[in-house]
Scaffold this active site. Structure first.
Site, PDB file in Angstrom:
ATOM      1  N   LYS A  36       2.876 -15.096   1.866  1.00 37.66           N
ATOM      2  CA  LYS A  36       3.245 -16.178   0.963  1.00 37.66           C
ATOM      3  C   LYS A  36       4.715 -16.352   1.085  1.00 37.66           C
ATOM      4  CE  LYS A  36       1.052 -17.195  -2.493  1.00 37.66           C
ATOM      5  NZ  LYS A  36       0.833 -18.555  -2.855  1.00 37.66           N
ATOM      6  N   ASP A  39      -6.272  -6.829   3.791  1.00 37.42           N
ATOM      7  CA  ASP A  39      -7.722  -6.275   3.250  1.00 37.42           C
ATOM      8  C   ASP A  39      -8.498  -7.550   2.605  1.00 37.42           C
ATOM      9  OD1 ASP A  39      -9.024  -4.154   2.256  1.00 37.42           O
ATOM     10  OD2 ASP A  39      -8.195  -4.614   0.070  1.00 37.42           O
ATOM     11  N   ASP A  88      -3.097 -17.943   0.739  1.00 32.32           N
ATOM     12  CA  ASP A  88      -4.152 -18.588  -0.373  1.00 32.32           C
ATOM     13  C   ASP A  88      -4.883 -19.606   0.460  1.00 32.32           C
ATOM     14  OD1 ASP A  88      -1.610 -19.834  -0.658  1.00 32.32           O
ATOM     15  OD2 ASP A  88      -2.031 -20.304  -2.459  1.00 32.32           O
ATOM     16  N   TYR A 105       0.752  -1.291  -0.147  1.00 33.17           N
ATOM     17  CA  TYR A 105       0.047   0.148   0.018  1.00 33.17           C
ATOM     18  C   TYR A 105       0.799   1.352   0.113  1.00 33.17           C
ATOM     19  CZ  TYR A 105      -4.771  -1.765   0.807  1.00 33.17           C
ATOM     20  OH  TYR A 105      -6.077  -2.404   0.430  1.00 33.17           O
ATOM     21  N   ASP A 125     -12.253  -8.963   4.343  1.00 32.66           N
ATOM     22  CA  ASP A 125     -13.627  -9.065   3.819  1.00 32.66           C
ATOM     23  C   ASP A 125     -14.366 -10.117   3.543  1.00 32.66           C
ATOM     24  OD1 ASP A 125     -13.495  -6.097   3.182  1.00 32.66           O
ATOM     25  OD2 ASP A 125     -14.036  -6.365   0.925  1.00 32.66           O
TER      26      ASP A 125
HETATM   27  C1  IPM Z   1     -10.435  -1.227   3.872  1.00 34.16           C
HETATM   28  C2  IPM Z   1     -10.753  -0.644   2.685  1.00 34.16           C
HETATM   29  C3  IPM Z   1      -9.727   0.335   2.217  1.00 34.16           C
HETATM   30  C4  IPM Z   1      -8.379  -0.341   2.079  1.00 34.16           C
HETATM   31  C5  IPM Z   1      -9.995   1.304   0.995  1.00 34.16           C
HETATM   32  C6  IPM Z   1     -10.955   2.178   0.957  1.00 34.16           C
HETATM   33  C7  IPM Z   1      -8.513   2.197   0.627  1.00 34.16           C
HETATM   34  O1  IPM Z   1     -10.820  -1.381   1.577  1.00 34.16           O
HETATM   35  O2  IPM Z   1     -10.564  -0.389   4.659  1.00 34.16           O
HETATM   36  O3  IPM Z   1     -10.396  -2.279   3.768  1.00 34.16           O
HETATM   37  O4  IPM Z   1      -8.036  -0.730   1.039  1.00 34.16           O
HETATM   38  O5  IPM Z   1      -7.774  -0.531   3.021  1.00 34.16           O
HETATM   39 MG    MG Z   2     -10.985  -3.452   2.450  1.00 39.56          MG
END
Ligand code: IPM
Ligand code: MG
Length: 369
Positions: A196, A253, A229, A145, A257
């Site tokens: 990884k 990230d 993975d 990032y 999710d």
């Molecule tokens: C998160 C989001 C952010 C990230 C975006 C909005 C920049 O997806 O907080 O997970 O990628 O970190």
């Molecule tokens: Mg995210």
């Protein structure tokens, strides 16, 4: 050097449903001030697209300095289709990344909890997810990032090349791993570290440094290493094998999710981004719901405020050491869910639909009891 001001809260509501859900937290803060004699000071500012529309930048220096001197930052959400075509540096997301990086919030805690009242909302079978309680600790200020060099540049053959760099240092890995081990000790005492290492040198270093730290200071905690993975696959196959997962910025990230969706209720999941404690025990921190700005439902009064309210509960716990108040707030959320109150996103048969503010008020009513 700007000092953190004790008990100062900065509310950055942001875009989309942000103002609505943060508005409910504001009510709770005011309630605590009045009824629990807590003297929280509230300040507010714009962030994301809202800030861009007014000032031409996703976060002003003034808002940034306010965040720097606040003990707690509560962020709603940033982004939306309106700002999607802006140049990179002006996009709403840059505000979030600047806050994370410059406030040095390196540890991102993302719990994935399956609420018993909502087991049926998951796309997975109830027996796979019921009772699920995972904590993902995502490294938040390093890795691909932020690594340099980065950019898009022309190359000899007339094509262009996009470049990002994935780097980690020993201390960056150690400090986030420490957070994971310390958390595990208060939970089921188990850490899974994901990278990884079979492909990336930075992943190999990650694994080695986590292992070395474990041998030095955390032998009592159960540690396993897993390729990222494989972790993604295991999260679907048997998510309850995990307690704390620690991983880098990009894998974190994605895995967070994925883990959040196991619970079926994105609108309920909070997060905390924490910095290091200084010698006076002070720490910078930002708390935000993990759902995004949800522009499709913004302004309708139907957004679910629970994720933001639970993020505030994390603030009470991690920043302010107010565990009793945090427990009470989490309990109040459970109570309204037990009563069958639901915002639209988590409605099911036999439950009662309430608006954003009705949900907030029902939670406050339980605090009152
Ligand atoms: C998160 C989001 C952010 C990230 C975006 C909005 C920049 O997806 O907080 O997970 O990628 O970190
Ligand atoms: Mg995210």
């Amino acid at each position: 050097m700007i000092k953190v001001k004790k008990r100062k809260f900065l509310l950055l509501a942001g875009d989309g449903v942000g103002p609505e859900v943060v508005g409910e937290v504001k009510k709770i803060i005011k309630w605590l001030n009045t009824n629990r004699s807590l003297d929280f000071e509230i300040d507010e500012d714009l962030v994301g697209g809202a800030s861009y529309d007014k000032y031409g930048t996703p976060i002003t220096d003034e808002a940034y300095y306010k965040a720097l001197e606040s003990e707690v930052v509560i962020l709603g959400a940033v982004g939306g289709p309106k700002w999607e075509n802006l140049e990179f540096s002006k996009r709403p997301e840059r505000a979030l990344l600047r806050l994370r990086k410059e406030l040095k919030l390196f540890a991102n805690l993302r719990p994935a909890i399956c609420f018993k009242q909502l087991v049926e909302a998951s796309t997975l079978k109830p027996e796979i997810v019921s009772g699920l309680d995972i904590m993902i600790v995502r490294e938040l200020t390093g890795g691909i990032y932020f690594g340099e060099p980065r950019g898009i540049k022309p190359i000899d053959n007339g094509e262009r090349k996009g470049i990002n760099t994935h780097t980690y240092t020993t201390s960056e890995i150690e400090r986030v791993a420490r957070v994971a081990f310390d958390l595990a000790r208060k939970r089921k005492n188990k850490v899974t570290s994901c990278e990884k290492s079979n492909v990336m040198e930075a992943g190999q270093l990650w694994k080695e440094e986590v292992q070395a730290l474990h041998e030095r200071d955390y032998k009592d905690v159960e540690l396993s290493h897993m390729l990222a993975d494989n972790c993604s696959m295991q999260l679907l196959r048997n998510p309850k094998q995990f307690d704390v997962i620690v991983t880098d910025n990009l894998f974190g990230d994605m895995l967070s999710d994925q883990a959040s969706m196991l619970t079926g209720s994105l609108g309920l999941l909070p997060s905390a981004s924490l910095g290091a404690k200084n010698k006076d025990g002070e720490m910078r921190a930002m708390y935000e719901p993990i759902h995004g700005s949800a522009p499709d439902i913004a302004g309708k009064g139907i957004a679910n405020p629970i994720a933001t309210i639970l993020s505030f509960a994390m603030a009470l716990r991690y920043s302010l050491d107010l565990d009793k108040e945090a427990d009470a707030l989490e309990k109040a959320v459970q109570n309204v869910l037990d009563d069958g109150l639901r915002t639209k996103d988590i409605m099911s048969k036999g439950t009662k639909e309430v608006s954003t503010s009705q949900m907030g008020e029902a939670i406050i009513a339980y605090l009152q009891k």
